[in-house]
Design an enzyme around this catalytic site. Structure first.
Site, PDB file in Angstrom:
ATOM      1  CB  CYS A   2      -0.909   0.334   0.695  1.00  0.00           C
ATOM      2  SG  CYS A   2      -1.381  -1.758   1.613  1.00  0.00           S
ATOM      3  NE  ARG A  28       3.823   1.865  -2.458  1.00  0.00           N
ATOM      4  CZ  ARG A  28       4.848   0.815  -2.057  1.00  0.00           C
ATOM      5  NH1 ARG A  28       5.698   0.789  -3.073  1.00  0.00           N
ATOM      6  NH2 ARG A  28       5.358   0.091  -1.846  1.00  0.00           N
ATOM      7  CD1 TRP A  75      -3.720  -4.827  -2.986  1.00  0.00           C
ATOM      8  CD2 TRP A  75      -3.363  -5.931  -1.724  1.00  0.00           C
ATOM      9  NE1 TRP A  75      -4.078  -5.482  -3.222  1.00  0.00           N
ATOM     10  CE2 TRP A  75      -3.722  -6.857  -2.634  1.00  0.00           C
ATOM     11  CE3 TRP A  75      -3.294  -6.388  -0.277  1.00  0.00           C
ATOM     12  CZ2 TRP A  75      -3.506  -8.309  -2.734  1.00  0.00           C
ATOM     13  CZ3 TRP A  75      -2.104  -8.388  -0.265  1.00  0.00           C
ATOM     14  CH2 TRP A  75      -2.998  -8.753  -1.675  1.00  0.00           C
ATOM     15  CG  ASN A 101       1.469   0.284   3.593  1.00  0.00           C
ATOM     16  OD1 ASN A 101       0.732   0.585   3.498  1.00  0.00           O
ATOM     17  ND2 ASN A 101       2.837   0.784   2.917  1.00  0.00           N
ATOM     18  N   GLY A 102       1.977  -4.000   5.685  1.00  0.00           N
ATOM     19  CA  GLY A 102       2.556  -5.335   6.308  1.00  0.00           C
ATOM     20  C   GLY A 102       1.329  -5.571   7.433  1.00  0.00           C
ATOM     21  CD  GLU A 482       6.408 -11.927 -17.511  1.00  0.00           C
ATOM     22  OE1 GLU A 482       5.782 -10.186 -18.321  1.00  0.00           O
ATOM     23  OE2 GLU A 482       6.573 -12.472 -16.831  1.00  0.00           O
ATOM     24  CE  LYS A 486       4.026  -8.188 -17.545  1.00  0.00           C
ATOM     25  NZ  LYS A 486       3.576  -8.297 -16.580  1.00  0.00           N
ATOM     26  CD  GLU A 489       0.949  -9.112 -14.374  1.00  0.00           C
ATOM     27  OE1 GLU A 489       1.299  -9.324 -13.192  1.00  0.00           O
ATOM     28  OE2 GLU A 489       1.318  -8.503 -15.538  1.00  0.00           O
ATOM     29  CG  HIS A 505       2.843 -34.730 -21.626  1.00  0.00           C
ATOM     30  ND1 HIS A 505       3.023 -35.902 -22.130  1.00  0.00           N
ATOM     31  CD2 HIS A 505       3.672 -34.379 -22.621  1.00  0.00           C
ATOM     32  CE1 HIS A 505       4.138 -37.085 -22.485  1.00  0.00           C
ATOM     33  NE2 HIS A 505       4.592 -35.871 -22.991  1.00  0.00           N
ATOM     34  CE  LYS A 604       6.044  -1.781 -11.330  1.00  0.00           C
ATOM     35  NZ  LYS A 604       5.585  -2.778 -12.285  1.00  0.00           N
TER      36      LYS A 604
END
Length: 609
Positions: A2, A28, A75, A101-102, A482, A486, A489, A505, A604
């Site tokens: 956050c 963030r 968040w 934060n945390g 990747e 993307k 996300e 498979h 972020k």
């Protein structure tokens, strides 16, 4: 994950500073926002579920002002996004406000103890427990109360605290979650991110774990949580505020994709020695001999950085002939890893604050390994606590979905593989060929970016599909991972990356005309094999979007859509092949009306487990 901003000033109304600072750290990720201001001996609080624009509107309807205050974007971890769970959280007296934060791991036990003493809680958060814990220990000195409260806490935190009884004081502390002190001409600040401060000051001090700052309009002091005075170096923010503006692009993500022509060059600027066919990475100078002698290198990372680590594994093993293992940082510290004295751990993180990567680095160091970092953010915790390392110089990355940081990591890993390889088995001639190819990468990225309009057209044709499969082989298998990441996300489409040979498979059962398959098929050592995999897809009615080398007519005959990339050395191909996948994901997300820069539920900088 956050954003925190705090300010103490002699005469300035800090409300505009807090709101503007929160806007600067929107990237963030957050789901609620709030501010608390000490005003005339009382505490004014405004909080909302949702975006900062809503908070600004609330403040406009119900104004408040004052020279000391804190702000926060949350968040959600403990409790759903709501006004009552938003930060800053307030103690039982309504006199102390705290932004956090945390995660406080032992908050349940702390809450039960406080409830037994008569404290009444109004939120579901662990942060409110912290505020009440400060209240319980408050005897007229805010920093002493914070210090006493934190002595009882187990977990990660970056906090900012104000108290109506001490209107000219701002207290901050950290353990596992970043906090930076800003030194202004007439004000002092704390923030979780320098982006919140850059409009007001470029002089900052980075707190380390178990450190505290106390700021007043007359100055600031830093101590350990044991109340030992410490002197911190003042550092200067060098990047320009334009970095956190869109500069005409509709989204930060698109701006950052287009910046890659420059940022990959910045990643190796001054580090490639063409005549010697070598690379010099200054942050690794004292560890070069250890890298040359290493029997094993362990790459530790999370998310997109983990994908760059997978490509780095291929690069280092291929060029330097050293055994490499790639580990999820989040898993590494919870098992009993085998580390030998000559092993080297390399941790990769865009922010340099990813809590799992930090913990994995500490575990490697505790077991006697040299731990080197590859990070983007100057002054970050990994940069300060690693034994050495390399900055990627990608510049501030605002979009939550990493783009330019990823390709810069790959350039640094390629330079590192070259450096180790030259000392072990690569000839000068081969080294020069690699350096020349690396120097061509920026202009080749420019060529791909020139195809943006055609990629946007492809995206429009496939944006309504619900599932995608991404296939690659060798160096381009991690690129498939990747590319799929993307897409999921930022567009919320289910996407899966797979080694192309493994398709049969399991994933082949899903392929039909409704499942677009993105195939990364450059003309490399796996070319004939991946053509066979494409045939398998076509035989089952799948539609293929192919990334292939310029002038390849075989893939063009088989694929429904073709995006060409310039030719380069195999180990550098991922730096090019990922660019079309970034653009494809971006344009699909825009077509679907998604919030590209701030995708739901993501942040972020991941500073909680």
């Amino acid at each position: 994950m956050c954003g925190i901003i705090g300010c103490v000033s002699r005469d300035r109304d800090v409300v505009p500073v807090l709101l503007e600072g929160l806007k600067r750290v929107e990237y963030r990720g957050y789901d609620s926002a709030g501010i608390a201001v000490v005003e005339g001996g009382s505490l004014g609080v405004r909080r909302v579920k949702g975006k900062i624009d809503g908070l600004s509107a609330l403040v406009e309807r119900h104004p408040l002002a004052g020279p000391t205050g804190i702000g926060h974007t949350r968040w959600a971890t403990h409790g759903e996004p709501s006004e009552r769970n938003a930060h800053p959280q307030i103690d039982g007296s309504g006199r102390i406000a705290l932004a956090h934060n945390g995660i406080v791991e032992n908050y349940r036990a702390l809450r039960r103890n406080l409830e037994a003493k008569g404290h009444v809680f109004t939120s579901e958060t662990d942060t409110e427990v912290l505020a009440h814990l400060v209240q319980e220990n408050y005897e007229g000195n805010l920093e002493a109360a914070v210090r006493a409260a934190l002595a009882l806490v187990r977990g990660a935190y970056g906090i900012a605290v104000v108290c109506a009884d001490e209107p000219g004081k701002l207290v901050g502390a950290r353990n596992g979650s970043p906090l930076v002190v800003g030194i202004g001409s007439d004000s002092y600040f704390v923030a979780s991110d320098v982006a919140a401060l850059v409009r007001h000051t470029r002089d900052v001090v980075y707190l380390d774990d178990l450190e505290m700052v106390v700021a007043t309009p007359d100055g600031f002091s830093t101590t350990t949580l044991e109340n030992e005075l410490i002197t911190k170096d003042v550092e200067t923010i060098t990047w320009n505020i334009d970095t956190i503006e869109k500069n005409g692009f509709p989204h930060f993500m698109l701006k950052e994709i287009f910046e890659q022509e420059r940022t990959v060059q910045d990643a190796v600027r001054g580090r490639l020695i063409e005549a010697a066919g070598d690379a010099i990475l200054g942050g690794l100078r004292e560890h070069r001999r250890a890298l040359e002698k290493a029997e094993r290198i362990i790459l530790l990372a999370c998310g997109t950085s983990w994908h760059s680590a997978l490509i780095g594994e291929y690069m280092i093993e291929d060029l330097a002939r050293v055994s490499v293992e790639v580990e999820y940082a989040s898993e590494f510290r919870y098992r009993n890893p085998v580390l030998d004295p000559d092993d080297i751990a390399i941790v990769i993180s865009q922010s340099g604050e990813t809590i799992d990567t930090l913990a994995a680095m500490s575990e490697a160091q505790r077991r006697g390994a040299i731990a080197l970092g590859i990070v983007n953010v100057v002054g970050s915790t990994i940069a300060r606590q690693s034994d050495g390392g390399v900055y990627t110089h990608a510049g501030l990355e605002i979009g939550v979905a990493s783009t330019k940081a990823f390709t810069s990591q790959l350039m640094v890993l390629a330079a590192k593989a070259l450096m180790v390889g030259r000392s072990r088995n690569i000839s000068v001639t081969k080294g020069r060929r690699i350096v020349k190819a690396m120097q061509q990468i920026p202009s080749q990225i420019g060529e791909i970016l020139g195809r943006d309009e055609s990629i946007r057209d492809i995206a429009a044709r496939y944006a309504q599909h619900s599932n995608f499969l991404y296939l690659g082989r060798g160096y381009n298998f991690p690129v498939a991972l990747e590319g799929a990441l993307k897409l999921k996300e930022i567009s919320y489409i289910h996407a899966e990356g797979y080694p192309a040979a493994e398709m049969k498979h399991g994933p082949i059962a899903l392929i039909d005309e409704h499942m677009p398959v993105v195939v990364i098929a450059p003309q490399d050592a796996f070319y004939e094999k991946i053509l066979s995999n494409m045939q398998e897809v076509k035989a089952r009615g799948g539609r293929i979007i192919a990334i292939t080398s310029e002038g390849d007519d075989q893939v063009e005959k088989m694929a429904d859509e073709v995006i060409e990339i310039p030719r380069t050395l195999p180990h550098l191909t991922p730096i090019l092949s990922v660019i079309p996948l970034q653009l494809l994901a971006y344009h699909i997300a825009v077509e679907r009306g998604c919030h590209v820069d701030q995708p739901r539920n993501l942040a972020k900088s991941v500073t909680v487990e």
